[in-house]
Design an enzyme around this catalytic site. Structure first.
Site, PDB file in Angstrom:
ATOM      1  CG  HIS A 175      39.083  50.985  51.647  1.00 37.99           C
ATOM      2  ND1 HIS A 175      38.821  49.568  52.067  1.00 37.99           N
ATOM      3  CD2 HIS A 175      39.275  51.100  50.513  1.00 37.99           C
ATOM      4  CE1 HIS A 175      38.638  49.112  51.305  1.00 37.99           C
ATOM      5  NE2 HIS A 175      38.844  49.707  50.122  1.00 37.99           N
ATOM      6  CG  ASP A 234      35.133  47.270  57.760  1.00 34.38           C
ATOM      7  OD1 ASP A 234      34.911  46.225  57.200  1.00 34.38           O
ATOM      8  OD2 ASP A 234      35.775  47.112  58.908  1.00 34.38           O
TER       9      ASP A 234
END
Length: 76
Positions: free
Chosen positions: A48, A52
Site C-alpha cells: 500500500h 493505491d
C-alpha cells in the site's frame, strides 16, 4: 499446485504479486439460469505504500475482463 485460495507474500523490491489458482467447475448463474462453468480465483497482494487500492483493483478488473474474453477462436 491445485490451491483454491492463497495469500501471496511480496518481498522487497516487489510492489505486488498475483497468483492464479486451480481451475474448477462450479455452478454459476447466467441469464437467470444455473450453468456449470470452469472458474479460477486470482489472488493479489500489494504494498500500500507503493500501490493505491483503487489502482490495484482496476488492474484485477482488467485481468478478469481479459481472461473472460478468451474463447475457442482467440489467438495469442
Amino acid at each position: 499446485m491445485g490451491s483454491l485460495i492463497s495469500q501471496p507474500i511480496i518481498n522487497f523490491p516487489q510492489a505486488a504479486i498475483m497468483t492464479t489458482e486451480a481451475i474448477q467447475k462450479r455452478p454459476v448463474v447466467i441469464n437467470d439460469a444455473i450453468a456449470i462453468r470452469s472458474m479460477m480465483n486470482l489472488c493479489m497482494s500489494f504494498d500500500h505504500r507503493i500501490n493505491d487500492g483503487a489502482e490495484s483493483s482496476a488492474f484485477m478488473q482488467a485481468m478478469k475482463r481479459r481472461l473472460e474474453a478468451i474463447g475457442p477462436n482467440t489467438t495469442a
